[in-house]
Design an enzyme around this catalytic site. Structure first.
Site, PDB file in Angstrom:
ATOM      1  N   GLY A  41       0.831  -1.216   0.000  1.00  0.00           N
ATOM      2  CA  GLY A  41       0.000   0.000   0.000  1.00  0.00           C
ATOM      3  C   GLY A  41       0.855   1.252   0.000  1.00  0.00           C
ATOM      4  O   GLY A  41       0.623   2.184  -0.780  1.00  0.00           O
ATOM      5  N   TYR A  58      -3.984   7.555   5.964  1.00  0.00           N
ATOM      6  CA  TYR A  58      -3.813   8.748   5.138  1.00  0.00           C
ATOM      7  C   TYR A  58      -3.350   9.951   5.956  1.00  0.00           C
ATOM      8  O   TYR A  58      -2.471  10.697   5.540  1.00  0.00           O
ATOM      9  CB  TYR A  58      -5.123   9.086   4.414  1.00  0.00           C
ATOM     10  CG  TYR A  58      -5.545   8.055   3.396  1.00  0.00           C
ATOM     11  CD1 TYR A  58      -6.801   7.470   3.456  1.00  0.00           C
ATOM     12  CD2 TYR A  58      -4.682   7.660   2.370  1.00  0.00           C
ATOM     13  CE1 TYR A  58      -7.205   6.520   2.525  1.00  0.00           C
ATOM     14  CE2 TYR A  58      -5.069   6.710   1.435  1.00  0.00           C
ATOM     15  CZ  TYR A  58      -6.328   6.148   1.518  1.00  0.00           C
ATOM     16  OH  TYR A  58      -6.720   5.208   0.600  1.00  0.00           O
ATOM     17  N   LYS A  59      -3.923  10.120   7.147  1.00  0.00           N
ATOM     18  CA  LYS A  59      -3.568  11.281   7.977  1.00  0.00           C
ATOM     19  C   LYS A  59      -2.119  11.204   8.433  1.00  0.00           C
ATOM     20  O   LYS A  59      -1.424  12.226   8.478  1.00  0.00           O
ATOM     21  CB  LYS A  59      -4.504  11.402   9.179  1.00  0.00           C
ATOM     22  CG  LYS A  59      -5.845  12.036   8.827  1.00  0.00           C
ATOM     23  CD  LYS A  59      -6.666  12.355  10.044  1.00  0.00           C
ATOM     24  CE  LYS A  59      -7.734  13.397   9.699  1.00  0.00           C
ATOM     25  NZ  LYS A  59      -8.660  13.633  10.810  1.00  0.00           N
TER      26      LYS A  59
END
Lengths: 179, 171
Positions: B106, B140-141
Protein backbone atom coordinates in the site's frame (compact mmCIF):
# COMPACT_ATOMS: atom_id res chain seq x y z
CA UNK A 1 -34.64 37.33 -20.11
CA UNK A 2 -33.18 35.62 -23.20
CA UNK A 3 -29.91 33.76 -22.82
CA UNK A 4 -27.90 31.08 -24.60
CA UNK A 5 -25.87 28.22 -23.19
CA UNK A 6 -22.90 27.12 -25.31
CA UNK A 7 -19.55 25.43 -24.97
CA UNK A 8 -16.76 27.89 -24.14
CA UNK A 9 -14.08 28.79 -26.69
CA UNK A 10 -10.46 29.65 -25.81
CA UNK A 11 -11.23 33.36 -26.25
CA UNK A 12 -13.73 33.10 -23.36
CA UNK A 13 -11.00 32.26 -20.82
CA UNK A 14 -10.65 35.78 -19.46
CA UNK A 15 -14.38 35.88 -18.78
CA UNK A 16 -14.36 32.42 -17.18
CA UNK A 17 -11.46 33.59 -14.99
CA UNK A 18 -13.45 36.67 -13.96
CA UNK A 19 -16.38 34.48 -12.90
CA UNK A 20 -14.12 31.92 -11.15
CA UNK A 21 -12.82 34.78 -8.98
CA UNK A 22 -16.39 35.96 -8.26
CA UNK A 23 -17.40 32.45 -7.13
CA UNK A 24 -14.28 32.14 -4.96
CA UNK A 25 -15.14 35.49 -3.30
CA UNK A 26 -18.70 34.21 -2.66
CA UNK A 27 -17.21 31.07 -1.01
CA UNK A 28 -14.85 33.25 1.11
CA UNK A 29 -11.81 31.58 -0.48
CA UNK A 30 -10.52 34.14 -3.02
CA UNK A 31 -6.94 33.98 -1.70
CA UNK A 32 -6.84 30.31 -2.76
CA UNK A 33 -7.16 31.11 -6.48
CA UNK A 34 -3.68 30.61 -7.95
CA UNK A 35 -4.53 30.00 -11.59
CA UNK A 36 -4.44 32.51 -14.48
CA UNK A 37 -6.51 32.69 -17.68
CA UNK A 38 -3.39 31.62 -19.61
CA UNK A 39 -3.19 28.35 -17.65
CA UNK A 40 -6.94 27.87 -18.03
CA UNK A 41 -6.50 28.18 -21.79
CA UNK A 42 -3.60 25.72 -21.82
CA UNK A 43 -5.45 23.19 -19.68
CA UNK A 44 -8.89 23.42 -21.30
CA UNK A 45 -8.33 24.30 -24.92
CA UNK A 46 -5.25 22.48 -26.17
CA UNK A 47 -4.80 18.95 -27.59
CA UNK A 48 -5.35 17.25 -24.26
CA UNK A 49 -7.94 19.12 -22.24
CA UNK A 50 -8.45 18.44 -18.54
CA UNK A 51 -11.88 20.02 -18.40
CA UNK A 52 -14.77 21.30 -20.51
CA UNK A 53 -16.81 24.43 -19.88
CA UNK A 54 -20.25 25.80 -20.67
CA UNK A 55 -20.91 29.53 -20.63
CA UNK A 56 -24.21 31.42 -20.34
CA UNK A 57 -24.46 34.49 -22.54
CA UNK A 58 -27.09 37.28 -22.59
CA UNK A 59 -27.84 39.59 -25.54
CA UNK A 60 -26.05 42.98 -25.60
CA UNK A 61 -29.05 44.90 -24.30
CA UNK A 62 -28.69 42.99 -20.98
CA UNK A 63 -24.90 43.30 -20.67
CA UNK A 64 -23.36 44.15 -17.28
CA UNK A 65 -22.26 47.71 -16.34
CA UNK A 66 -18.73 46.77 -17.49
CA UNK A 67 -20.05 45.55 -20.86
CA UNK A 68 -19.87 41.78 -20.24
CA UNK A 69 -22.37 39.41 -21.88
CA UNK A 70 -20.99 36.19 -20.37
CA UNK A 71 -22.82 35.97 -17.05
CA UNK A 72 -22.42 32.35 -15.94
CA UNK A 73 -20.31 29.25 -16.41
CA UNK A 74 -20.23 25.56 -15.63
CA UNK A 75 -16.88 23.75 -15.59
CA UNK A 76 -17.05 19.96 -15.80
CA UNK A 77 -15.07 16.81 -16.63
CA UNK A 78 -15.50 13.03 -16.66
CA UNK A 79 -14.55 10.81 -13.75
CA UNK A 80 -15.00 7.09 -13.09
CA UNK A 81 -16.80 5.03 -10.49
CA UNK A 82 -15.62 1.46 -9.93
CA UNK A 83 -19.23 0.63 -9.01
CA UNK A 84 -21.07 2.14 -11.97
CA UNK A 85 -18.58 3.33 -14.58
CA UNK A 86 -18.58 6.74 -16.28
CA UNK A 87 -19.53 9.78 -14.20
CA UNK A 88 -19.89 13.42 -15.22
CA UNK A 89 -18.47 15.71 -12.55
CA UNK A 90 -19.63 19.32 -12.20
CA UNK A 91 -16.71 21.22 -10.67
CA UNK A 92 -18.13 24.77 -10.72
CA UNK A 93 -21.61 26.16 -11.46
CA UNK A 94 -22.00 29.92 -11.15
CA UNK A 95 -24.37 32.67 -12.32
CA UNK A 96 -23.71 36.34 -11.51
CA UNK A 97 -26.12 37.48 -8.74
CA UNK A 98 -27.82 40.09 -10.97
CA UNK A 99 -28.76 37.38 -13.51
CA UNK A 100 -30.17 34.80 -11.12
CA UNK A 101 -33.85 33.89 -11.09
CA UNK A 102 -34.01 33.57 -14.89
CA UNK A 103 -33.41 29.81 -15.07
CA UNK A 104 -29.78 30.13 -16.22
CA UNK A 105 -28.30 27.87 -13.53
CA UNK A 106 -30.95 25.26 -14.09
CA UNK A 107 -30.46 25.42 -17.87
CA UNK A 108 -26.73 24.81 -17.50
CA UNK A 109 -27.32 21.89 -15.17
CA UNK A 110 -29.88 20.41 -17.59
CA UNK A 111 -27.33 20.69 -20.40
CA UNK A 112 -24.79 18.87 -18.21
CA UNK A 113 -27.37 16.15 -17.57
CA UNK A 114 -27.93 15.84 -21.36
CA UNK A 115 -24.19 15.67 -22.06
CA UNK A 116 -23.80 13.11 -19.29
CA UNK A 117 -26.52 10.89 -20.68
CA UNK A 118 -25.15 11.21 -24.25
CA UNK A 119 -21.78 10.00 -22.92
CA UNK A 120 -23.50 7.13 -21.08
CA UNK A 121 -22.69 8.43 -17.61
CA UNK A 122 -24.31 6.69 -14.65
CA UNK A 123 -24.54 9.86 -12.55
CA UNK A 124 -23.67 13.50 -12.07
CA UNK A 125 -21.46 14.24 -9.06
CA UNK A 126 -20.32 17.48 -7.39
CA UNK A 127 -19.32 19.01 -4.03
CA UNK A 128 -21.12 21.81 -2.14
CA UNK A 129 -20.03 23.66 1.01
CA UNK A 130 -22.22 22.81 3.99
CA UNK A 131 -23.16 26.46 4.68
CA UNK A 132 -24.34 27.04 1.10
CA UNK A 133 -28.02 26.42 1.88
CA UNK A 134 -29.47 28.06 -1.29
CA UNK A 135 -27.33 25.81 -3.52
CA UNK A 136 -28.05 22.70 -1.44
CA UNK A 137 -31.79 23.37 -1.71
CA UNK A 138 -31.50 24.00 -5.47
CA UNK A 139 -29.68 20.69 -6.03
CA UNK A 140 -31.93 18.68 -3.71
CA UNK A 141 -35.00 19.97 -5.56
CA UNK A 142 -33.56 18.30 -8.69
CA UNK A 143 -33.02 14.92 -7.08
CA UNK A 144 -29.54 15.37 -5.59
CA UNK A 145 -28.52 13.22 -2.61
CA UNK A 146 -26.04 14.35 0.04
CA UNK A 147 -23.64 11.38 0.19
CA UNK A 148 -21.60 12.89 3.02
CA UNK A 149 -24.70 12.98 5.20
CA UNK A 150 -26.26 9.75 3.93
CA UNK A 151 -23.21 7.48 3.62
CA UNK A 152 -20.49 9.28 5.58
CA UNK A 153 -18.11 10.05 2.70
CA UNK A 154 -15.42 12.62 3.49
CA UNK A 155 -13.40 14.47 0.85
CA UNK A 156 -9.66 14.24 1.57
CA UNK A 157 -6.55 15.74 0.08
CA UNK A 158 -2.74 15.44 -0.02
CA UNK A 159 -1.23 18.82 -0.85
CA UNK A 160 2.05 19.33 -2.74
CA UNK A 161 4.31 19.14 0.34
CA UNK A 162 2.75 15.87 1.52
CA UNK A 163 2.88 14.39 -2.02
CA UNK A 164 6.55 15.27 -2.46
CA UNK A 165 7.32 13.70 0.90
CA UNK A 166 5.46 10.52 -0.12
CA UNK A 167 7.19 10.45 -3.50
CA UNK A 168 10.60 10.50 -1.82
CA UNK A 169 9.74 8.03 0.92
CA UNK A 170 11.94 4.98 1.38
CA UNK A 171 9.54 2.12 1.68
CA UNK A 172 10.98 -0.94 3.46
CA UNK A 173 9.59 -3.49 1.08
CA UNK A 174 10.48 -5.96 -1.64
CA UNK A 175 8.88 -3.97 -4.38
CA UNK A 176 10.05 -3.57 -7.91
CA UNK A 177 8.18 -0.99 -9.89
CA UNK A 178 7.90 -1.38 -13.59
CA UNK A 179 5.53 1.53 -14.31
CA UNK B 1 8.07 -12.00 1.61
CA UNK B 2 9.49 -12.61 -1.86
CA UNK B 3 9.30 -9.93 -4.52
CA UNK B 4 6.18 -8.34 -5.89
CA UNK B 5 5.93 -5.81 -8.68
CA UNK B 6 3.86 -2.71 -9.27
CA UNK B 7 3.00 -2.18 -12.91
CA UNK B 8 0.60 -0.39 -15.20
CA UNK B 9 -2.58 -2.45 -15.66
CA UNK B 10 -3.08 -4.11 -19.05
CA UNK B 11 -6.30 -5.23 -20.80
CA UNK B 12 -5.73 -8.81 -19.55
CA UNK B 13 -6.01 -7.53 -15.95
CA UNK B 14 -9.67 -6.43 -16.13
CA UNK B 15 -11.08 -9.57 -14.51
CA UNK B 16 -8.62 -9.23 -11.60
CA UNK B 17 -9.41 -5.52 -11.29
CA UNK B 18 -13.15 -6.27 -11.14
CA UNK B 19 -12.54 -9.03 -8.58
CA UNK B 20 -10.66 -6.56 -6.34
CA UNK B 21 -13.26 -3.81 -6.91
CA UNK B 22 -15.90 -6.21 -5.59
CA UNK B 23 -13.74 -7.18 -2.61
CA UNK B 24 -13.24 -3.53 -1.68
CA UNK B 25 -16.97 -2.85 -2.10
CA UNK B 26 -17.70 -5.83 0.19
CA UNK B 27 -15.34 -4.35 2.82
CA UNK B 28 -17.30 -1.07 2.50
CA UNK B 29 -20.56 -3.03 2.83
CA UNK B 30 -21.63 -1.93 -0.66
CA UNK B 31 -21.07 -5.10 -2.72
CA UNK B 32 -24.51 -4.99 -4.36
CA UNK B 33 -23.77 -1.49 -5.73
CA UNK B 34 -21.10 -2.77 -8.15
CA UNK B 35 -22.84 -3.03 -11.51
CA UNK B 36 -19.75 -2.37 -13.63
CA UNK B 37 -18.81 -5.22 -16.02
CA UNK B 38 -15.45 -6.43 -17.39
CA UNK B 39 -16.53 -5.27 -20.84
CA UNK B 40 -17.11 -1.70 -19.58
CA UNK B 41 -13.83 -1.70 -17.64
CA UNK B 42 -12.02 -2.78 -20.80
CA UNK B 43 -13.64 -0.21 -23.06
CA UNK B 44 -13.38 2.63 -20.53
CA UNK B 45 -9.78 1.99 -19.49
CA UNK B 46 -8.12 0.67 -22.63
CA UNK B 47 -10.16 2.10 -25.47
CA UNK B 48 -9.72 5.23 -27.55
CA UNK B 49 -10.63 7.58 -24.73
CA UNK B 50 -9.53 6.21 -21.35
CA UNK B 51 -11.64 7.37 -18.41
CA UNK B 52 -9.17 6.05 -15.85
CA UNK B 53 -5.60 4.84 -15.23
CA UNK B 54 -4.81 1.80 -13.16
CA UNK B 55 -1.79 0.20 -11.50
CA UNK B 56 -1.72 -3.33 -10.09
CA UNK B 57 0.42 -5.13 -7.52
CA UNK B 58 1.41 -8.64 -8.59
CA UNK B 59 3.14 -11.30 -6.47
CA UNK B 60 5.29 -14.14 -7.74
CA UNK B 61 3.52 -17.42 -8.51
CA UNK B 62 4.64 -19.16 -5.31
CA UNK B 63 2.70 -16.55 -3.33
CA UNK B 64 -0.53 -16.71 -5.36
CA UNK B 65 -3.89 -16.86 -3.62
CA UNK B 66 -5.57 -20.26 -3.00
CA UNK B 67 -7.67 -19.55 -6.12
CA UNK B 68 -4.53 -19.01 -8.17
CA UNK B 69 -4.52 -15.20 -8.44
CA UNK B 70 -1.26 -13.25 -8.51
CA UNK B 71 -2.77 -9.74 -8.76
CA UNK B 72 -3.32 -8.81 -5.11
CA UNK B 73 -3.78 -5.03 -5.11
CA UNK B 74 -4.71 -2.12 -7.35
CA UNK B 75 -5.10 1.63 -7.50
CA UNK B 76 -7.39 3.37 -9.98
CA UNK B 77 -6.95 7.08 -10.62
CA UNK B 78 -7.68 9.84 -13.12
CA UNK B 79 -6.94 13.52 -13.58
CA UNK B 80 -9.42 16.18 -12.53
CA UNK B 81 -9.33 19.98 -12.51
CA UNK B 82 -9.67 22.62 -9.84
CA UNK B 83 -10.23 26.07 -11.38
CA UNK B 84 -8.32 27.63 -8.45
CA UNK B 85 -5.12 25.56 -8.66
CA UNK B 86 -5.30 23.51 -11.87
CA UNK B 87 -4.66 19.82 -12.46
CA UNK B 88 -5.28 17.26 -9.71
CA UNK B 89 -4.77 13.52 -9.39
CA UNK B 90 -7.91 11.86 -8.12
CA UNK B 91 -7.51 8.49 -6.42
CA UNK B 92 -10.75 6.58 -7.03
CA UNK B 93 -9.95 3.17 -5.51
CA UNK B 94 -6.96 1.85 -3.60
CA UNK B 95 -6.97 -1.71 -2.25
CA UNK B 96 -4.65 -4.51 -1.17
CA UNK B 97 -6.04 -7.96 -0.34
CA UNK B 98 -6.15 -8.60 3.42
CA UNK B 99 -3.64 -11.49 3.37
CA UNK B 100 -1.06 -9.31 1.59
CA UNK B 101 -1.15 -6.28 3.88
CA UNK B 102 1.68 -5.30 6.19
CA UNK B 103 4.41 -5.77 3.56
CA UNK B 104 4.50 -2.19 2.34
CA UNK B 105 2.51 -2.76 -0.87
CA UNK B 106 0.00 0.00 0.00
CA UNK B 107 2.78 2.44 0.93
CA UNK B 108 4.62 1.67 -2.30
CA UNK B 109 1.47 2.24 -4.38
CA UNK B 110 0.89 5.57 -2.66
CA UNK B 111 4.52 6.51 -3.26
CA UNK B 112 4.17 5.74 -7.00
CA UNK B 113 0.93 7.71 -7.23
CA UNK B 114 2.54 10.68 -5.49
CA UNK B 115 5.46 10.47 -7.92
CA UNK B 116 3.05 10.46 -10.86
CA UNK B 117 1.17 13.42 -9.42
CA UNK B 118 4.34 15.47 -8.89
CA UNK B 119 5.80 14.56 -12.33
CA UNK B 120 2.55 15.51 -14.11
CA UNK B 121 2.32 18.88 -12.37
CA UNK B 122 -0.65 18.09 -10.18
CA UNK B 123 -1.29 20.57 -7.38
CA UNK B 124 -2.93 18.02 -5.11
CA UNK B 125 -4.15 14.42 -4.79
CA UNK B 126 -7.81 14.06 -3.83
CA UNK B 127 -9.89 11.07 -2.76
CA UNK B 128 -12.85 10.19 -0.52
CA UNK B 129 -12.96 7.92 2.51
CA UNK B 130 -16.00 6.73 4.48
CA UNK B 131 -15.97 8.30 7.95
CA UNK B 132 -16.33 4.92 9.69
CA UNK B 133 -13.17 3.63 7.97
CA UNK B 134 -10.83 4.63 10.81
CA UNK B 135 -7.82 2.45 9.74
CA UNK B 136 -7.75 4.08 6.29
CA UNK B 137 -8.30 7.59 7.65
CA UNK B 138 -5.37 7.06 10.06
CA UNK B 139 -3.20 5.63 7.24
CA UNK B 140 -3.81 8.75 5.14
CA UNK B 141 -3.57 11.28 7.98
CA UNK B 142 -0.21 9.79 9.09
CA UNK B 143 1.00 10.62 5.61
CA UNK B 144 -0.16 14.25 5.69
CA UNK B 145 -3.72 14.07 4.32
CA UNK B 146 -6.32 16.61 5.44
CA UNK B 147 -10.04 15.95 5.78
CA UNK B 148 -11.73 18.64 3.65
CA UNK B 149 -15.23 17.66 4.78
CA UNK B 150 -14.35 18.26 8.44
CA UNK B 151 -12.00 21.21 7.89
CA UNK B 152 -13.78 23.17 5.15
CA UNK B 153 -17.31 21.77 5.17
CA UNK B 154 -17.34 20.17 1.70
CA UNK B 155 -20.20 17.70 1.11
CA UNK B 156 -20.29 15.20 -1.74
CA UNK B 157 -23.52 15.09 -3.75
CA UNK B 158 -24.78 12.92 -6.57
CA UNK B 159 -27.70 13.00 -8.99
CA UNK B 160 -28.67 9.54 -10.27
CA UNK B 161 -29.61 8.43 -13.79
CA UNK B 162 -33.39 8.77 -13.37
CA UNK B 163 -33.10 12.45 -12.42
CA UNK B 164 -30.51 13.06 -15.16
CA UNK B 165 -33.01 11.70 -17.69
CA UNK B 166 -35.67 13.99 -16.27
CA UNK B 167 -33.39 17.04 -16.51
CA UNK B 168 -32.19 16.11 -20.02
CA UNK B 169 -35.77 16.14 -21.19
CA UNK B 170 -36.49 19.49 -19.56
CA UNK B 171 -34.21 21.78 -21.58
Amino acid sequence: MNFTIRHAKSCDCEHIMRLIMELAVYENMSEQVKITSKELERDGFSNHSFFKCLVAEVPEEHQTKEGHTIVGYCLYFYTYSTWEGRVIYMEDLYVMPKFRGNGIGKAMMCRIAQIGRQSECARLQFNVLNWNKPSIEFYKSHGALDLTEKEGWHAMRFEVAAMEKLAQMTVATCATTTT
Amino acid sequence: MAKYILRKAEPKDVSDILRLIKELAKYEDMEDKVVLTEKELLEDGFGEHPFYHCMVAEVSTELQTPEGHTVVGFAMYYFTYDPWIGKLLYLEDFYVMKEYRGYGIGSQILKELSNTAVKTRCSSMHFIVAEWNKPSIEFYKRRGASDLSSEEGWRLFKIDKEYLLKMSAEE
